[in-house]
Design a protein around this motif. Sequence first.
Motif, PDB file in Angstrom:
ATOM      1  N   GLU A  95       8.844  13.313 -40.315  1.00  0.00           N
ATOM      2  CA  GLU A  95       9.893  14.337 -40.780  1.00  0.00           C
ATOM      3  C   GLU A  95       8.857  15.213 -41.878  1.00  0.00           C
ATOM      4  O   GLU A  95       8.879  16.592 -41.548  1.00  0.00           O
ATOM      5  CB  GLU A  95      10.918  13.750 -41.620  1.00  0.00           C
ATOM      6  CG  GLU A  95      12.055  14.643 -41.857  1.00  0.00           C
ATOM      7  CD  GLU A  95      13.132  14.349 -42.364  1.00  0.00           C
ATOM      8  OE1 GLU A  95      13.727  14.877 -43.703  1.00  0.00           O
ATOM      9  OE2 GLU A  95      13.811  13.228 -41.858  1.00  0.00           O
ATOM     10  N   ALA A  96       8.335  14.603 -42.651  1.00  0.00           N
ATOM     11  CA  ALA A  96       7.236  15.437 -43.497  1.00  0.00           C
ATOM     12  C   ALA A  96       6.341  16.343 -42.737  1.00  0.00           C
ATOM     13  O   ALA A  96       6.116  17.333 -43.216  1.00  0.00           O
ATOM     14  CB  ALA A  96       6.818  14.478 -44.677  1.00  0.00           C
ATOM     15  N   GLU A  99       7.955  19.275 -41.063  1.00  0.00           N
ATOM     16  CA  GLU A  99       8.263  20.219 -42.152  1.00  0.00           C
ATOM     17  C   GLU A  99       6.997  21.322 -42.329  1.00  0.00           C
ATOM     18  O   GLU A  99       7.216  22.209 -42.632  1.00  0.00           O
ATOM     19  CB  GLU A  99       8.835  19.897 -43.239  1.00  0.00           C
ATOM     20  CG  GLU A  99       9.917  19.219 -43.094  1.00  0.00           C
ATOM     21  CD  GLU A  99      10.738  18.434 -44.410  1.00  0.00           C
ATOM     22  OE1 GLU A  99      10.062  18.429 -45.374  1.00  0.00           O
ATOM     23  OE2 GLU A  99      11.824  17.817 -44.236  1.00  0.00           O
ATOM     24  N   ARG A 100       5.725  20.428 -42.123  1.00  0.00           N
ATOM     25  CA  ARG A 100       4.581  21.416 -42.348  1.00  0.00           C
ATOM     26  C   ARG A 100       4.184  21.757 -41.132  1.00  0.00           C
ATOM     27  O   ARG A 100       3.369  20.770 -40.350  1.00  0.00           O
ATOM     28  CB  ARG A 100       3.559  20.505 -43.162  1.00  0.00           C
ATOM     29  CG  ARG A 100       3.977  20.125 -44.784  1.00  0.00           C
ATOM     30  CD  ARG A 100       2.902  19.437 -45.273  1.00  0.00           C
ATOM     31  NE  ARG A 100       2.290  18.487 -44.718  1.00  0.00           N
ATOM     32  CZ  ARG A 100       2.744  17.014 -44.802  1.00  0.00           C
ATOM     33  NH1 ARG A 100       3.874  16.715 -45.701  1.00  0.00           N
ATOM     34  NH2 ARG A 100       2.189  16.113 -44.120  1.00  0.00           N
TER      35      ARG A 100
END
Length: 161
Positions: A95-96, A99-100
């Motif tokens: 998920e992280a 997001e990038r």
Amino acid sequence: MTRLAGCALALLLAAPCFAGDASGFDPAVIDRCLAKAPTQGARADCAGTGMEACLDYARGKYTGDDPDFPMANCLDASHQAWEAKLTGVYEAALEAQGERAAKPPEALRQVERNWLQFREALCNQARDAAAEGKGDLARARCIRDETARQVALLMALGDAE
């Protein structure tokens, strides 16, 4: 077959049905150890956490004649708890990365697939190199330890952000 009958059968086959319940292993010890560990290396040291309490419990409950059963039971329960932790940490890392936009999560997925192959090969080697009759325990310990190391590694990725 009812769930209870299935669990009874699994217990007879040395596979705990409810890791953290019938096994005597408390998965919460992993979270407590990881919370206290400040670095990736210290987190990897959490691999064996909870084993003594589990072994004490298992030795008190098991009345069979297989001296390795309590250890096999606790290694399996510990591994299951680490796998659950790995799933959560891995999903958070995906998920992280999603997001990038500069680092697509597909790269992390490929790394994880490669790691799974590595873990299997490494732990099969540990089994094959173990003393006679101890191969399954060596493999189970390896699987648990490598899973804990991967949790620590993925958590370190989040620390670096």
